[in-house]
Design a protein around this motif. Structure first.
Motif, PDB file in Angstrom:
ATOM      1  N   LEU A  30      46.955  49.337  35.698  1.00 12.79           N
ATOM      2  CA  LEU A  30      45.533  48.807  35.733  1.00 12.79           C
ATOM      3  C   LEU A  30      45.689  48.513  33.209  1.00 12.79           C
ATOM      4  N   ILE A  31      45.680  46.858  33.973  1.00 11.54           N
ATOM      5  CA  ILE A  31      45.360  46.152  32.719  1.00 11.54           C
ATOM      6  C   ILE A  31      43.801  46.648  32.329  1.00 11.54           C
ATOM      7  N   ASN A  32      43.393  47.019  31.266  1.00 11.13           N
ATOM      8  CA  ASN A  32      42.182  47.349  30.739  1.00 11.13           C
ATOM      9  C   ASN A  32      41.469  45.902  30.416  1.00 11.13           C
ATOM     10  N   ALA A  33      41.852  44.855  29.985  1.00  7.97           N
ATOM     11  CA  ALA A  33      41.085  44.125  29.328  1.00  7.97           C
ATOM     12  C   ALA A  33      41.122  43.012  30.917  1.00  7.97           C
ATOM     13  N   TRP A  34      41.003  43.776  32.233  1.00  4.29           N
ATOM     14  CA  TRP A  34      40.568  42.253  32.993  1.00  4.29           C
ATOM     15  C   TRP A  34      39.139  42.803  33.253  1.00  4.29           C
ATOM     16  N   PRO A  35      37.742  41.199  32.740  1.00 10.20           N
ATOM     17  CA  PRO A  35      36.953  41.161  33.468  1.00 10.20           C
ATOM     18  C   PRO A  35      36.409  41.809  34.423  1.00 10.20           C
ATOM     19  N   GLN A  36      35.150  42.593  33.915  1.00  7.94           N
ATOM     20  CA  GLN A  36      34.241  43.322  34.580  1.00  7.94           C
ATOM     21  C   GLN A  36      33.037  42.891  35.510  1.00  7.94           C
ATOM     22  N   ALA A  37      32.578  42.880  36.578  1.00  8.75           N
ATOM     23  CA  ALA A  37      31.751  41.668  37.242  1.00  8.75           C
ATOM     24  C   ALA A  37      30.213  43.065  37.170  1.00  8.75           C
ATOM     25  N   ASP A  38      29.256  42.292  37.187  1.00  8.94           N
ATOM     26  CA  ASP A  38      27.438  43.497  36.987  1.00  8.94           C
ATOM     27  C   ASP A  38      27.773  43.684  38.205  1.00  8.94           C
ATOM     28  N   GLY A  39      28.289  43.446  39.508  1.00 14.17           N
ATOM     29  CA  GLY A  39      27.562  43.950  40.685  1.00 14.17           C
ATOM     30  C   GLY A  39      29.009  43.677  41.442  1.00 14.17           C
ATOM     31  N   PHE A  40      29.000  43.739  42.619  1.00  6.83           N
ATOM     32  CA  PHE A  40      29.755  43.449  43.919  1.00  6.83           C
ATOM     33  C   PHE A  40      31.081  42.477  44.090  1.00  6.83           C
ATOM     34  N   VAL A  41      31.758  42.513  43.919  1.00 12.11           N
ATOM     35  CA  VAL A  41      32.688  41.070  44.379  1.00 12.11           C
ATOM     36  C   VAL A  41      33.200  41.568  45.904  1.00 12.11           C
ATOM     37  N   ASP A  42      33.109  40.773  46.927  1.00 11.53           N
ATOM     38  CA  ASP A  42      33.410  40.653  48.214  1.00 11.53           C
ATOM     39  C   ASP A  42      34.515  39.647  48.659  1.00 11.53           C
ATOM     40  N   ALA A  43      34.265  38.949  47.988  1.00  8.54           N
ATOM     41  CA  ALA A  43      35.427  37.646  48.472  1.00  8.54           C
ATOM     42  C   ALA A  43      36.525  37.273  46.761  1.00  8.54           C
ATOM     43  N   MET A  44      37.653  36.892  47.181  1.00  5.82           N
ATOM     44  CA  MET A  44      38.922  36.744  46.368  1.00  5.82           C
ATOM     45  C   MET A  44      39.571  35.248  47.041  1.00  5.82           C
ATOM     46  N   ALA A  45      39.591  34.248  46.494  1.00  4.38           N
ATOM     47  CA  ALA A  45      40.818  33.517  46.662  1.00  4.38           C
ATOM     48  C   ALA A  45      41.914  32.982  45.338  1.00  4.38           C
ATOM     49  N   LEU A  46      42.523  33.231  45.821  1.00  2.00           N
ATOM     50  CA  LEU A  46      44.021  32.809  44.886  1.00  2.00           C
ATOM     51  C   LEU A  46      44.471  31.129  44.721  1.00  2.00           C
ATOM     52  N   ASP A  47      45.042  30.867  43.799  1.00  2.51           N
ATOM     53  CA  ASP A  47      45.001  29.582  43.101  1.00  2.51           C
ATOM     54  C   ASP A  47      46.490  30.037  42.533  1.00  2.51           C
ATOM     55  N   GLU A  48      47.824  29.775  42.758  1.00  2.00           N
ATOM     56  CA  GLU A  48      48.861  30.330  42.882  1.00  2.00           C
ATOM     57  C   GLU A  48      49.184  29.228  41.905  1.00  2.00           C
ATOM     58  N   ALA A  49      49.584  28.213  42.059  1.00  2.00           N
ATOM     59  CA  ALA A  49      49.839  27.105  41.572  1.00  2.00           C
ATOM     60  C   ALA A  49      49.064  26.753  40.408  1.00  2.00           C
ATOM     61  N   ASN A  50      48.234  27.696  39.733  1.00  2.00           N
ATOM     62  CA  ASN A  50      47.309  27.257  38.951  1.00  2.00           C
ATOM     63  C   ASN A  50      47.360  28.252  38.235  1.00  2.00           C
ATOM     64  N   ASN A  51      47.070  29.808  38.916  1.00  2.00           N
ATOM     65  CA  ASN A  51      47.405  31.113  38.201  1.00  2.00           C
ATOM     66  C   ASN A  51      45.914  31.068  37.332  1.00  2.00           C
TER      67      ASN A  51
END
Length: 124
Positions: A30-51
């Motif tokens: 677990l990375i403690n510095a990972w940002p938090q959202a103030d509600g639900f995150v329902d979807a994600m898309a990864l752009d691996e080339a641009n990190n």
């Protein structure tokens, strides 16, 4: 026994958090510095080339910054990026292709323009 929708959604959010953390750190810690959202995150898309990881859901802030249900995060630093399109209701799904993030959800406007449940946003 059926799980409640709230429990299922919380479990799903937890899996997405773990996925994002694993992609960033590749060691499943677990990375403690990972940002938090103030509600639900329902979807994600990864752009691996641009990190970059794009997130959508039912939130209005990420790491204290205003984001109307869509945000982009730098995978290396965990910082919220300037990319900040907006929709007026939750995002339920997203995909990334050819420099565009395509989103679907409950919204009727995107960036103050009429869009009935589907929209596309440039990543740059």
């Amino acid at each position: 026994m059926r799980s409640s929708p709230a429990l299922s959604r919380t479990m799903y959010f937890g899996m997405l958090t773990i996925l994002a953390t694993a992609v960033r750190s590749q060691n499943f810690q677990l990375i403690n510095a990972w940002p938090q959202a103030d509600g639900f995150v329902d979807a994600m898309a990864l752009d691996e080339a641009n990190n970059v990881i794009y997130i959508g859901g039912d939130f209005t802030h990420v790491a204290g910054l205003p984001r109307e249900r869509l945000a982009a995060l730098d995978l290396n630093s965990g910082m919220v990026l300037p990319w900040a399109p907006s929709v007026n209701a939750p995002v339920r799904c997203m995909t990334l292709t050819n420099g565009h993030v395509y989103v679907g959800g409950d919204f009727t406007t995107a960036n103050s323009s009429a869009r009935l449940r589907l929209a596309s946003f440039a990543t740059d």
